[in-house]
Design a protein around this motif. Structure first.
Motif, PDB file in Angstrom:
ATOM      1  N   ALA A 191       0.833  -1.198   0.000  1.00 29.81           N
ATOM      2  CA  ALA A 191       0.000   0.000   0.000  1.00 29.81           C
ATOM      3  C   ALA A 191       0.867   1.246   0.000  1.00 29.81           C
ATOM      4  O   ALA A 191       0.638   2.185  -0.769  1.00 29.81           O
ATOM      5  CB  ALA A 191      -0.918  -0.006   1.219  1.00 29.81           C
ATOM      6  N   VAL A 192       1.889   1.256   0.877  1.00 28.95           N
ATOM      7  CA  VAL A 192       2.706   2.461   0.985  1.00 28.95           C
ATOM      8  C   VAL A 192       3.523   2.667  -0.288  1.00 28.95           C
ATOM      9  O   VAL A 192       3.695   3.809  -0.733  1.00 28.95           O
ATOM     10  CB  VAL A 192       3.598   2.395   2.238  1.00 28.95           C
ATOM     11  CG1 VAL A 192       4.536   3.560   2.282  1.00 28.95           C
ATOM     12  CG2 VAL A 192       2.739   2.385   3.477  1.00 28.95           C
ATOM     13  N   ALA A 206       2.537   1.946  -3.241  1.00 27.51           N
ATOM     14  CA  ALA A 206       1.590   2.540  -4.187  1.00 27.51           C
ATOM     15  C   ALA A 206       1.386   4.021  -3.879  1.00 27.51           C
ATOM     16  O   ALA A 206       1.347   4.860  -4.777  1.00 27.51           O
ATOM     17  CB  ALA A 206       0.255   1.803  -4.121  1.00 27.51           C
ATOM     18  N   PHE A 207       1.292   4.353  -2.587  1.00 26.94           N
ATOM     19  CA  PHE A 207       1.126   5.755  -2.215  1.00 26.94           C
ATOM     20  C   PHE A 207       2.349   6.569  -2.614  1.00 26.94           C
ATOM     21  O   PHE A 207       2.227   7.741  -2.953  1.00 26.94           O
ATOM     22  CB  PHE A 207       0.887   5.880  -0.707  1.00 26.94           C
ATOM     23  CG  PHE A 207      -0.557   5.747  -0.340  1.00 26.94           C
ATOM     24  CD1 PHE A 207      -1.251   4.587  -0.631  1.00 26.94           C
ATOM     25  CD2 PHE A 207      -1.218   6.776   0.286  1.00 26.94           C
ATOM     26  CE1 PHE A 207      -2.582   4.453  -0.293  1.00 26.94           C
ATOM     27  CE2 PHE A 207      -2.558   6.658   0.624  1.00 26.94           C
ATOM     28  CZ  PHE A 207      -3.228   5.499   0.333  1.00 26.94           C
ATOM     29  N   LEU A 247       4.023   6.224  -5.249  1.00 22.54           N
ATOM     30  CA  LEU A 247       3.836   6.604  -6.644  1.00 22.54           C
ATOM     31  C   LEU A 247       2.927   7.827  -6.739  1.00 22.54           C
ATOM     32  O   LEU A 247       3.158   8.730  -7.531  1.00 22.54           O
ATOM     33  CB  LEU A 247       3.223   5.450  -7.443  1.00 22.54           C
ATOM     34  CG  LEU A 247       4.079   4.200  -7.587  1.00 22.54           C
ATOM     35  CD1 LEU A 247       3.299   3.133  -8.318  1.00 22.54           C
ATOM     36  CD2 LEU A 247       5.347   4.510  -8.340  1.00 22.54           C
ATOM     37  N   LEU A 248       1.888   7.856  -5.901  1.00 26.43           N
ATOM     38  CA  LEU A 248       0.973   8.999  -5.925  1.00 26.43           C
ATOM     39  C   LEU A 248       1.660  10.266  -5.413  1.00 26.43           C
ATOM     40  O   LEU A 248       1.327  11.364  -5.829  1.00 26.43           O
ATOM     41  CB  LEU A 248      -0.269   8.713  -5.079  1.00 26.43           C
ATOM     42  CG  LEU A 248      -1.189   7.629  -5.614  1.00 26.43           C
ATOM     43  CD1 LEU A 248      -2.318   7.380  -4.648  1.00 26.43           C
ATOM     44  CD2 LEU A 248      -1.748   8.035  -6.959  1.00 26.43           C
ATOM     45  N   PHE A 249       2.616  10.097  -4.488  1.00 23.65           N
ATOM     46  CA  PHE A 249       3.360  11.246  -3.966  1.00 23.65           C
ATOM     47  C   PHE A 249       4.530  11.605  -4.869  1.00 23.65           C
ATOM     48  O   PHE A 249       5.323  12.476  -4.514  1.00 23.65           O
ATOM     49  CB  PHE A 249       3.896  10.961  -2.560  1.00 23.65           C
ATOM     50  CG  PHE A 249       2.835  10.880  -1.517  1.00 23.65           C
ATOM     51  CD1 PHE A 249       1.600  11.452  -1.718  1.00 23.65           C
ATOM     52  CD2 PHE A 249       3.077  10.246  -0.312  1.00 23.65           C
ATOM     53  CE1 PHE A 249       0.616  11.373  -0.748  1.00 23.65           C
ATOM     54  CE2 PHE A 249       2.101  10.172   0.657  1.00 23.65           C
ATOM     55  CZ  PHE A 249       0.874  10.731   0.445  1.00 23.65           C
ATOM     56  N   GLU A 250       4.665  10.909  -5.999  1.00 24.64           N
ATOM     57  CA  GLU A 250       5.740  11.185  -6.953  1.00 24.64           C
ATOM     58  C   GLU A 250       7.122  11.038  -6.325  1.00 24.64           C
ATOM     59  O   GLU A 250       8.016  11.847  -6.566  1.00 24.64           O
ATOM     60  CB  GLU A 250       5.594  12.591  -7.550  1.00 24.64           C
ATOM     61  CG  GLU A 250       4.297  12.802  -8.292  1.00 24.64           C
ATOM     62  CD  GLU A 250       4.419  12.546  -9.786  1.00 24.64           C
ATOM     63  OE1 GLU A 250       5.523  12.641 -10.320  1.00 24.64           O
ATOM     64  OE2 GLU A 250       3.394  12.216 -10.397  1.00 24.64           O
ATOM     65  N   VAL A 251       7.293  10.015  -5.512  1.00 21.76           N
ATOM     66  CA  VAL A 251       8.631   9.707  -5.018  1.00 21.76           C
ATOM     67  C   VAL A 251       9.436   9.167  -6.200  1.00 21.76           C
ATOM     68  O   VAL A 251       8.897   8.426  -7.018  1.00 21.76           O
ATOM     69  CB  VAL A 251       8.538   8.655  -3.886  1.00 21.76           C
ATOM     70  CG1 VAL A 251       9.900   8.132  -3.500  1.00 21.76           C
ATOM     71  CG2 VAL A 251       7.840   9.238  -2.686  1.00 21.76           C
ATOM     72  N   PRO A 252      10.720   9.552  -6.334  1.00 19.48           N
ATOM     73  CA  PRO A 252      11.525   9.038  -7.445  1.00 19.48           C
ATOM     74  C   PRO A 252      11.552   7.509  -7.475  1.00 19.48           C
ATOM     75  O   PRO A 252      11.484   6.868  -6.429  1.00 19.48           O
ATOM     76  CB  PRO A 252      12.917   9.582  -7.153  1.00 19.48           C
ATOM     77  CG  PRO A 252      12.689  10.769  -6.311  1.00 19.48           C
ATOM     78  CD  PRO A 252      11.446  10.540  -5.543  1.00 19.48           C
ATOM     79  N   VAL A 302      11.071   4.360  -4.307  1.00 21.45           N
ATOM     80  CA  VAL A 302       9.736   3.837  -4.004  1.00 21.45           C
ATOM     81  C   VAL A 302       9.800   2.614  -3.088  1.00 21.45           C
ATOM     82  O   VAL A 302       9.102   2.567  -2.068  1.00 21.45           O
ATOM     83  CB  VAL A 302       8.963   3.531  -5.301  1.00 21.45           C
ATOM     84  CG1 VAL A 302       7.725   2.720  -5.025  1.00 21.45           C
ATOM     85  CG2 VAL A 302       8.591   4.819  -6.001  1.00 21.45           C
ATOM     86  N   THR A 346       1.203  17.148  -3.222  1.00 21.97           N
ATOM     87  CA  THR A 346       2.336  16.428  -2.659  1.00 21.97           C
ATOM     88  C   THR A 346       3.149  15.890  -3.810  1.00 21.97           C
ATOM     89  O   THR A 346       2.657  15.088  -4.597  1.00 21.97           O
ATOM     90  CB  THR A 346       1.866  15.262  -1.786  1.00 21.97           C
ATOM     91  OG1 THR A 346       0.872  15.746  -0.915  1.00 21.97           O
ATOM     92  CG2 THR A 346       3.013  14.707  -0.999  1.00 21.97           C
ATOM     93  N   GLN A 397       6.323  12.417 -13.106  1.00 19.00           N
ATOM     94  CA  GLN A 397       7.110  11.225 -13.375  1.00 19.00           C
ATOM     95  C   GLN A 397       6.294  10.096 -13.939  1.00 19.00           C
ATOM     96  O   GLN A 397       6.737   9.356 -14.786  1.00 19.00           O
ATOM     97  CB  GLN A 397       7.691  10.714 -12.068  1.00 19.00           C
ATOM     98  CG  GLN A 397       8.871  11.407 -11.580  1.00 19.00           C
ATOM     99  CD  GLN A 397       9.442  10.586 -10.461  1.00 19.00           C
ATOM    100  OE1 GLN A 397      10.308   9.771 -10.657  1.00 19.00           O
ATOM    101  NE2 GLN A 397       8.924  10.796  -9.271  1.00 19.00           N
TER     102      GLN A 397
END
Lengths: 144, 252
Positions: free
Chosen positions: A11-12, A14-15, A17-22, A26, B75, B112
């Motif tokens: 779950a985290v 996937a989140f 990806l929503l927070f646009e972590v490089p 991820v 965010t 991205q």
């Protein structure tokens, strides 16, 4: 319990990806989330109170996030925000609303207070860890 | 040195940090560091949660001031990290001012992951949290539908231009309504509570809680309290949306 941590990891991630972590970070964010949930469950299992479990989980995540931020040279929210996600009080908030909707006002109040307390505990844990990391260990005292 | 371009570049960096979920003290520090490369006598940067002001002044020269109102709030951790890189490289002189400005301009709109990745991510995210909060079997499938519902609402709201709070209220309403409807279609096969909790995890103000703590600790009370209020109001919006849906459920 391990399966729960795996799902928290999923779950985290996937989140993230929503927070646009490089992309490279991820899985790291996901691991932080899984770890957070694992620590929380372990604390509950060994008889720590609900608030204690939240505080311990948030503090350890804050600590690891600050260390990782320095090692990997990234801003620390990159690790902290995903890591702490599983214990952000969505559960208490929902049951607060639910009990209000079905007319259980006393119970609803209890859940809302729980949600506020947990948010404050998360903030407190960041306070504590950040305070340690903000100390300037190397420089001499400034002359005024 | 081109003071105007330096000012534009620095305040743009601060703006990007504030728009994408960075802390106020981070924005202040970054802008300050960038403006200080000009060796001006006075450099002041004030970030106040929803707006920011920066001034550079020298004796015998006009002062330059720039003000920005921060309207978007999202965010996007990657943009914050990259602003850090650009500002560091510029301060160390490895990047010219013009290049830094162009990189920041590009960065501001950079995404991205394509749309379909984000849809799948919100499905899996909701599904995973539904499991951790006790959902089993068919719940997981329905949770994925709720994830799509939230994403659809947020996608539509990008075009309607409604404020963030209404967006959250509508999204939480959508999650709850979808879960409740599914519960009515398949009464004995699911537990709507865990599905709704999983969906709400997409909306809870985790970032606002963590950032408010950091800003308050840095002595930035204006931004800190602004963030606290953001967390409170977002939670109220969630309560409103979910509450409406649950009331409908008790009426049916």
């Amino acid at each position: 319990m391990i399966l729960q941590c795996v799902f928290a990891f999923l779950a985290v991630s996937a989140f993230c990806l929503l927070f646009e972590v490089p992309k490279k970070l991820v899985p790291v964010g996901g691991l932080m989330g899984g770890l957070c949930w694992g620590i929380y469950l372990l604390c509950l299992k060994y008889g720590v109170s609900l608030y204690g479990a939240n505080f311990i989980a948030a503090t350890s995540i804050a600590l690891i996030a600050e260390i990782l931020a320095r090692v990997l040279k990234q801003p620390s929210p990159m690790f902290f925000v995903p890591g702490v996600l599983p214990i952000v009080p969505g559960y208490s908030l929902y049951y607060g609303v639910y009990n209000f909707a079905v007319g259980e006002h006393a119970l609803s109040k209890e859940y809302f207070i729980k949600a506020v307390m947990i948010s404050m505990l998360i903030a407190l844990s960041i306070f504590a860890v950040n305070a340690v990391f903000r100390v300037n260990w190397h420089t001499k005292p400034r002359k005024n | 040195m081109d003071y105007r371009l330096l000012m534009d570049t620095s305040i743009l960096a601060g703006e990007i940090i504030m728009e994408n979920g960075g802390e106020a003290y981070r924005a202040e520090e970054t802008v300050n560091r960038m403006l200080n490369t000009s060796n001006a006598k006075h450099v002041e940067v004030v970030v106040m949660g929803t707006s920011m002001v920066a001034t550079v002044s020298n004796p015998y020269r006009d002062a330059i001031t720039a003000t920005r109102r921060i309207r978007r709030r999202g965010t996007n951790l990657q943009r914050i990290a990259e602003v850090n890189v650009v500002s560091r490289e510029m301060c160390e002189g490895r990047l010219s001012l013009e290049e830094a400005f162009h990189q920041l301009e590009e960065l501001r709109e950079k995404k991205q992951y394509p749309e379909w990745v984000r849809v799948i991510a919100s499905m899996i995210g909701v599904m995973g949290f539904t499991y951790t909060f006790g959902g089993r079997g068919m719940d997981l499938l329905f949770a994925m539908l709720c994830g799509v519902a939230v994403y659809a609402v947020q996608y539509i709201n990008r075009y309607t231009g409604l404020s963030g709070i209404i967006n959250v209220a509508l999204s939480s309403f959508a999650v709850s309504v979808v879960a409740v409807l599914l519960y009515h279609l398949f009464p004995n096969q699911m537990n709507p509570d865990t599905v709704i909790i999983g969906g709400l995890m997409l909306l809870v103000p985790g970032l606002a809680i963590t950032n408010s703590a950091r800003d308050l600790l840095a002595g930035d009370y204006v931004s800190g309290t602004a963030r606290v209020m953001e967390a409170v109001v977002t939670s109220l919006a969630i309560v409103l949306g979910t509450g409406l849906a649950l009331l409908l459920r008790s009426l049916i």
